[in-house]
Design a protein around this motif. Structure first.
Motif, PDB file in Angstrom:
ATOM      1  N   GLY A  67       0.919  -1.321   0.028  1.00  9.92           N
ATOM      2  CA  GLY A  67      -0.005  -0.049  -0.031  1.00  9.92           C
ATOM      3  C   GLY A  67       1.097   1.221   0.053  1.00  9.92           C
ATOM      4  O   GLY A  67       0.469   2.246   0.611  1.00  9.92           O
ATOM      5  N   GLY A  68       2.102   1.333  -0.766  1.00  8.55           N
ATOM      6  CA  GLY A  68       2.922   2.442  -0.705  1.00  8.55           C
ATOM      7  C   GLY A  68       3.760   2.358   0.692  1.00  8.55           C
ATOM      8  O   GLY A  68       4.541   3.489   0.761  1.00  8.55           O
ATOM      9  N   CYS A  69       3.563   1.783   1.463  1.00 10.45           N
ATOM     10  CA  CYS A  69       4.424   1.660   2.593  1.00 10.45           C
ATOM     11  C   CYS A  69       5.642   0.804   2.676  1.00 10.45           C
ATOM     12  O   CYS A  69       5.404  -0.369   2.264  1.00 10.45           O
ATOM     13  CB  CYS A  69       3.751   1.304   3.777  1.00 10.45           C
ATOM     14  N   PRO A  70       6.800   1.027   3.177  1.00  7.72           N
ATOM     15  CA  PRO A  70       7.979   0.041   3.132  1.00  7.72           C
ATOM     16  C   PRO A  70       7.719  -1.037   4.104  1.00  7.72           C
ATOM     17  O   PRO A  70       7.442  -0.439   5.325  1.00  7.72           O
ATOM     18  CB  PRO A  70       9.138   0.798   3.378  1.00  7.72           C
ATOM     19  N   VAL A  71       7.726  -2.295   4.101  1.00  9.54           N
ATOM     20  CA  VAL A  71       7.931  -3.332   5.165  1.00  9.54           C
ATOM     21  C   VAL A  71       8.797  -4.366   5.072  1.00  9.54           C
ATOM     22  O   VAL A  71       9.503  -4.461   3.865  1.00  9.54           O
ATOM     23  CB  VAL A  71       6.405  -4.022   5.005  1.00  9.54           C
ATOM     24  N   LEU A  72       9.004  -5.044   6.104  1.00  9.31           N
ATOM     25  CA  LEU A  72       9.871  -6.129   6.204  1.00  9.31           C
ATOM     26  C   LEU A  72       9.022  -7.281   6.509  1.00  9.31           C
ATOM     27  O   LEU A  72       8.252  -7.369   7.285  1.00  9.31           O
ATOM     28  CB  LEU A  72      10.982  -5.796   7.353  1.00  9.31           C
ATOM     29  N   VAL A  73       9.506  -8.466   5.697  1.00  7.34           N
ATOM     30  CA  VAL A  73       8.804  -9.499   5.755  1.00  7.34           C
ATOM     31  C   VAL A  73       9.775 -10.614   6.813  1.00  7.34           C
ATOM     32  O   VAL A  73      10.877 -10.847   6.364  1.00  7.34           O
ATOM     33  CB  VAL A  73       8.338 -10.231   4.449  1.00  7.34           C
ATOM     34  N   LEU A  74       9.412 -10.955   7.853  1.00  9.24           N
ATOM     35  CA  LEU A  74      10.038 -11.844   8.706  1.00  9.24           C
ATOM     36  C   LEU A  74       9.937 -13.152   8.317  1.00  9.24           C
ATOM     37  O   LEU A  74       9.136 -13.637   7.537  1.00  9.24           O
ATOM     38  CB  LEU A  74       9.592 -11.580  10.280  1.00  9.24           C
ATOM     39  N   ALA A  75      10.829 -13.966   8.814  1.00 14.63           N
ATOM     40  CA  ALA A  75      11.083 -15.289   8.556  1.00 14.63           C
ATOM     41  C   ALA A  75       9.775 -16.229   8.845  1.00 14.63           C
ATOM     42  O   ALA A  75       9.303 -17.132   8.099  1.00 14.63           O
ATOM     43  CB  ALA A  75      12.073 -16.139   9.328  1.00 14.63           C
TER      44      ALA A  75
END
Length: 96
Positions: A67-75
């Motif tokens: 949605g235009g927001c930076p995210v990190l995907v965890l394990a």
């Protein structure tokens, strides 16, 4: 099962096509991104990760946007906001 996958794929495409919000620099944009991450975790049946508790975390994906927001995907599949970036001069620190 196919219908659920189709609905999730359509939702992902719709979210990915949203215009960026200016890099998340304003407080309202930061709150919007936090809410977006929280909703995505809830939709996936996962809890939102706790704030930095000092423990290292394994990251599965880097430079992903939701949605235009930076995210990190965890394990474990949870989504988390990236840490704050402080742009400043580089400094040396001794090896430990």
């Amino acid at each position: 099962m196919k219908q659920i996958v189709l609905v999730l794929a359509m939702a992902a495409l719709t979210i990915a096509a949203a215009p960026p919000n200016g890099g998340g620099k304003s407080p309202s944009a930061k709150a919007k991104c936090g809410y977006t991450i929280q909703r995505a975790n809830a939709a996936a049946g996962k809890t939102t990760p706790n704030a930095d508790d000092g423990k290292p975390t394994l990251i599965r994906a880097v430079d992903k946007r939701l949605g235009g927001c930076p995210v990190l995907v965890l394990a474990d599949g949870k989504l988390k906001a990236p840490p704050a970036f402080n742009d400043g001069p580089a400094s040396k620190s001794p090896a430990q």
